[in-house]
Design a protein around this motif. Structure first.
Motif, PDB file in Angstrom:
ATOM      1  N   ASN A 166     -19.536  -6.290  -9.914  1.00 39.82           N
ATOM      2  CA  ASN A 166     -19.244  -5.018 -10.420  1.00 39.82           C
ATOM      3  C   ASN A 166     -20.406  -3.985 -10.496  1.00 39.82           C
ATOM      4  N   PRO A 167     -19.734  -2.659 -10.595  1.00 39.31           N
ATOM      5  CA  PRO A 167     -21.147  -1.411 -10.076  1.00 39.31           C
ATOM      6  C   PRO A 167     -21.522  -1.332 -10.750  1.00 39.31           C
ATOM      7  N   TYR A 168     -23.014  -2.520 -11.859  1.00 41.90           N
ATOM      8  CA  TYR A 168     -24.031  -2.529 -13.062  1.00 41.90           C
ATOM      9  C   TYR A 168     -23.248  -1.346 -14.204  1.00 41.90           C
ATOM     10  N   PHE A 169     -22.125  -2.365 -14.629  1.00 35.29           N
ATOM     11  CA  PHE A 169     -21.526  -1.807 -15.842  1.00 35.29           C
ATOM     12  C   PHE A 169     -22.530  -1.669 -17.325  1.00 35.29           C
ATOM     13  N   ASN A 184     -32.688   2.234  -8.921  1.00 36.95           N
ATOM     14  CA  ASN A 184     -32.634   3.236  -7.491  1.00 36.95           C
ATOM     15  C   ASN A 184     -32.804   2.443  -6.774  1.00 36.95           C
ATOM     16  N   ARG A 185     -32.701   4.080  -5.368  1.00 37.87           N
ATOM     17  CA  ARG A 185     -33.100   3.585  -4.296  1.00 37.87           C
ATOM     18  C   ARG A 185     -34.911   2.841  -3.630  1.00 37.87           C
ATOM     19  N   ILE A 186     -35.069   2.402  -2.778  1.00 40.16           N
ATOM     20  CA  ILE A 186     -36.202   2.150  -2.312  1.00 40.16           C
ATOM     21  C   ILE A 186     -36.118   1.895  -0.595  1.00 40.16           C
ATOM     22  N   HIS A 208     -33.093  -0.902  -0.249  1.00 44.45           N
ATOM     23  CA  HIS A 208     -32.939  -1.636  -1.702  1.00 44.45           C
ATOM     24  C   HIS A 208     -32.143  -0.790  -2.568  1.00 44.45           C
ATOM     25  N   LEU A 209     -31.299  -1.511  -3.112  1.00 41.27           N
ATOM     26  CA  LEU A 209     -30.669  -0.386  -4.861  1.00 41.27           C
ATOM     27  C   LEU A 209     -30.977  -1.235  -6.130  1.00 41.27           C
ATOM     28  N   HIS A 210     -31.186  -0.814  -6.934  1.00 39.92           N
ATOM     29  CA  HIS A 210     -31.210  -1.818  -7.761  1.00 39.92           C
ATOM     30  C   HIS A 210     -31.783  -3.376  -8.191  1.00 39.92           C
ATOM     31  N   GLY A 211     -32.962  -3.227  -7.647  1.00 41.86           N
ATOM     32  CA  GLY A 211     -33.422  -4.680  -8.017  1.00 41.86           C
ATOM     33  C   GLY A 211     -33.079  -5.641  -7.053  1.00 41.86           C
ATOM     34  N   ASN A 223     -30.717   2.021 -17.531  1.00 42.16           N
ATOM     35  CA  ASN A 223     -29.606   1.511 -18.388  1.00 42.16           C
ATOM     36  C   ASN A 223     -28.674   1.633 -17.660  1.00 42.16           C
ATOM     37  N   HIS A 224     -27.828   1.102 -17.201  1.00 42.12           N
ATOM     38  CA  HIS A 224     -26.458   1.731 -16.262  1.00 42.12           C
ATOM     39  C   HIS A 224     -25.369   1.684 -16.731  1.00 42.12           C
ATOM     40  N   SER A 225     -25.312   2.331 -18.058  1.00 47.39           N
ATOM     41  CA  SER A 225     -23.925   2.754 -18.700  1.00 47.39           C
ATOM     42  C   SER A 225     -23.160   3.934 -18.213  1.00 47.39           C
ATOM     43  N   GLY A 279     -28.427   8.323   3.357  1.00 48.39           N
ATOM     44  CA  GLY A 279     -28.736   7.261   3.068  1.00 48.39           C
ATOM     45  C   GLY A 279     -28.840   7.848   1.405  1.00 48.39           C
ATOM     46  N   LEU A 280     -29.440   8.058   0.598  1.00 48.53           N
ATOM     47  CA  LEU A 280     -29.562   9.109  -0.602  1.00 48.53           C
ATOM     48  C   LEU A 280     -30.812   8.510  -0.528  1.00 48.53           C
ATOM     49  N   ILE A 281     -31.328   8.448   0.173  1.00 49.93           N
ATOM     50  CA  ILE A 281     -33.197   8.549  -0.150  1.00 49.93           C
ATOM     51  C   ILE A 281     -33.335  10.199  -0.005  1.00 49.93           C
ATOM     52  N   TYR A 283     -22.348  14.519  -7.410  1.00 48.97           N
ATOM     53  CA  TYR A 283     -23.147  13.971  -7.834  1.00 48.97           C
ATOM     54  C   TYR A 283     -23.516  13.014  -7.924  1.00 48.97           C
ATOM     55  N   ASP A 284     -24.634  12.187  -7.435  1.00 49.93           N
ATOM     56  CA  ASP A 284     -25.360  11.090  -7.020  1.00 49.93           C
ATOM     57  C   ASP A 284     -27.324  11.022  -6.934  1.00 49.93           C
ATOM     58  N   HIS A 285     -27.390  12.555  -7.923  1.00 43.35           N
ATOM     59  CA  HIS A 285     -28.852  12.659  -7.247  1.00 43.35           C
ATOM     60  C   HIS A 285     -29.653  12.348  -8.177  1.00 43.35           C
ATOM     61  N   VAL A 294     -33.845  12.218 -13.938  1.00 43.56           N
ATOM     62  CA  VAL A 294     -32.697  11.312 -14.240  1.00 43.56           C
ATOM     63  C   VAL A 294     -31.310  11.518 -13.041  1.00 43.56           C
ATOM     64  N   GLN A 295     -31.368  10.610 -13.099  1.00 40.37           N
ATOM     65  CA  GLN A 295     -29.889   9.799 -11.977  1.00 40.37           C
ATOM     66  C   GLN A 295     -28.473  10.141 -12.570  1.00 40.37           C
ATOM     67  N   PHE A 296     -27.479  11.436 -12.168  1.00 45.07           N
ATOM     68  CA  PHE A 296     -26.883  11.839 -12.757  1.00 45.07           C
ATOM     69  C   PHE A 296     -25.724  11.312 -11.673  1.00 45.07           C
ATOM     70  N   ASN A 312     -18.470   8.229  -8.020  1.00 43.85           N
ATOM     71  CA  ASN A 312     -17.722   8.458  -7.067  1.00 43.85           C
ATOM     72  C   ASN A 312     -17.152   7.725  -6.215  1.00 43.85           C
ATOM     73  N   PHE A 313     -18.156   6.037  -6.164  1.00 39.85           N
ATOM     74  CA  PHE A 313     -17.738   5.110  -5.897  1.00 39.85           C
ATOM     75  C   PHE A 313     -16.290   3.865  -7.076  1.00 39.85           C
ATOM     76  N   LEU A 314     -16.270   4.651  -7.932  1.00 35.51           N
ATOM     77  CA  LEU A 314     -14.934   3.953  -8.047  1.00 35.51           C
ATOM     78  C   LEU A 314     -13.907   4.195  -7.730  1.00 35.51           C
ATOM     79  N   LEU A 358     -26.355   8.635 -17.194  1.00 37.28           N
ATOM     80  CA  LEU A 358     -27.329   9.592 -16.882  1.00 37.28           C
ATOM     81  C   LEU A 358     -28.344   8.697 -16.576  1.00 37.28           C
ATOM     82  N   GLU A 359     -28.685   7.805 -15.768  1.00 36.27           N
ATOM     83  CA  GLU A 359     -29.982   6.932 -15.700  1.00 36.27           C
ATOM     84  C   GLU A 359     -31.504   7.341 -15.739  1.00 36.27           C
ATOM     85  N   THR A 360     -31.808   7.478 -16.551  1.00 37.51           N
ATOM     86  CA  THR A 360     -32.666   7.967 -16.617  1.00 37.51           C
ATOM     87  C   THR A 360     -34.302   7.069 -16.440  1.00 37.51           C
TER      88      THR A 360
END
Ligand code: GLA
Length: 379
Positions: free
Chosen positions: A93-96, A105-107, A129-132, A205-207, A237-239, A277-279, A314-316, A320-322, A342-344
């Motif tokens: 699941n997308p990190y609910f 986020n990405r490396i 690499h995304l989210h660990g 946190n990815h709420s 690639g959103l880097i 928005y995914d920035h 903060v990642q807003f 978009n992927f749902l 809103l991922e701080t």
């Protein structure tokens, strides 16, 4: 049946000199939530205050499973996406609601160099690499402990990530404290981590929020303010490209309130890259200060959420992927843009971007970060 109920007096011990009447009791209770494939027990904690806010947290992934807050007329709704049962969280699941780490986020290309050594991380998002990684902090069982708090009711979750896990150096012990405040409807998240070798850390946190209530349509009518003069534009690639680009004159200018839908369809190369928005936004406030980062309001329920953080970014993300393939709580189907995040955080790819605020943690140091999701009373 809730077990392990613990009653706390909010505010006890503080401001005694003002002789305020003690606040009414708040509660934290624990229920079983099921077990993992490996047979480990997962628990679900419920934190409640007396202003109508209730938060449920799972020891699997540290997931925020539900957040109930009052809106217009005092009607409480659950404002985060998720699942009724543990099974949904155990599946892809997308990190609910999850705690994201070791690096949120990405490396880029899943690698970075620290003290002359190049580390190769798991790649789980194209070449990046995304989210660990493949099994990040969202796919781990956290150890829970109810803690005393003068501000509210507090649950601490701890996880120890082994040296080499997902490619990261150093054994890292992370503690995430969730405190439901007593004097206002707010959830405070305090992150701490220590390591035995130099490493990189970026916890968040990815709420997924929908202030009209989870599963109630899309979030395009939500009005958003982000206190950021600049954002970090990205490649396909959103880097981040490394540039800190002014938001002025772009659909990324949320310094005054705009609905999410107003410009999300604009012809803009950055919106095209993110599919919306995914920035990451570069917050204006001084680094390390706990201050307002963003404010979101929803017109039909009057509900408002304010995000305060010590983080520089903060990642807003606008869901978009749902795509309607996930059915969540109460049978609700989660379609495209049915929630926002809103991922701080520190900026994406910081380990490869020397100009960005640093994310290196050394054994002598202690990683600390605080974020508050606050819901002011609705008149
Ligand atoms: C973050 C990312 C998005 C996406 C979601 C999870 O917000 O920036 O690109 O990966 O997580 O689906």
């Amino acid at each position: 049946m809730p077990i392990g109920a613990l009653m706390l007096l909010a505010g006890c011990g503080s401001h005694q000199e003002t002789k305020k009447a003690p606040a009414p009791p708040m509660t934290i209770t624990m229920d079983g939530f099921g077990s993992t494939a490996a047979g480990e027990t997962v628990n679900l904690y419920t934190l409640s205050n007396t202003k109508g806010m209730e938060v449920k947290i799972s020891t699997w992934g540290g997931d925020i499973v539900s957040v109930k807050v009052p809106g217009k007329g005092g009607k409480a709704d659950d404002v985060v996406l998720g699942f009724d049962a543990l099974d949904g969280y155990l599946k892809e699941n997308p990190y609910f609601g999850a705690i994201v780490g070791r690096y949120g986020n990405r490396i880029g290309k899943g690698r970075f160099t620290l003290d002359g050594v190049t580390y190769r991380l798991a790649t789980n998002n194209g070449a990046n690499h995304l989210h660990g990684g493949l099994r990040g902090f969202d796919k781990q069982l956290w150890r829970a402990k109810e803690m005393p708090s003068a501000e509210g009711v507090r649950l601490d979750l701890t996880y120890t990530s082994k040296d080499g896990e997902e490619g990261y150096p150093g054994t890292l012990t992370a503690t995430v404290s969730y405190t439901l405040l007593g004097n206002e409807n707010a959830l405070q998240i305090d992150y701490e981590a220590v390591t035995d070798k130099p490493t990189v850390v970026n916890l968040t946190n990815h709420s997924y929020f929908n202030l009209a209530g989870q599963g109630v349509g899309d979030i395009l009518n939500h009005s958003v303010t982000i206190l950021a003069d600049r954002f970090t534009p990205v490649d396909s690639g959103l880097i981040p490209t490394g540039e800190l680009k002014p938001v002025a004159g772009t659909p990324f200018d949320f310094r005054t309130p705009h609905t999410i839908g107003e410009r999300i369809g604009a012809k803009d190369a950055q919106l095209a890259a993110g599919g919306g928005y995914d920035h990451n936004f570069v917050l204006n406030k001084p680094a390390g200060d706990l201050a307002l980062a963003a404010r979101v309001s929803e017109p039909t329920t009057g509900r408002v959420m304010e995000v305060l953080t010590t983080e520089p970014g903060v990642q807003f993300y606008t869901g978009n992927f749902l795509d309607g393939t996930l059915t969540g709580k109460a049978g609700k189907v989660y379609g495209k843009r049915s929630a926002f995040c809103l991922e701080t955080q520190h900026f994406p790819d910081s380990p490869n971007q020397p100009e960005f605020p640093g994310t290196v943690l050394r054994p002598a140091g202690r990683y600390r970060s605080t974020t508050i999701y606050r819901f002011p009373a609705v008149p």
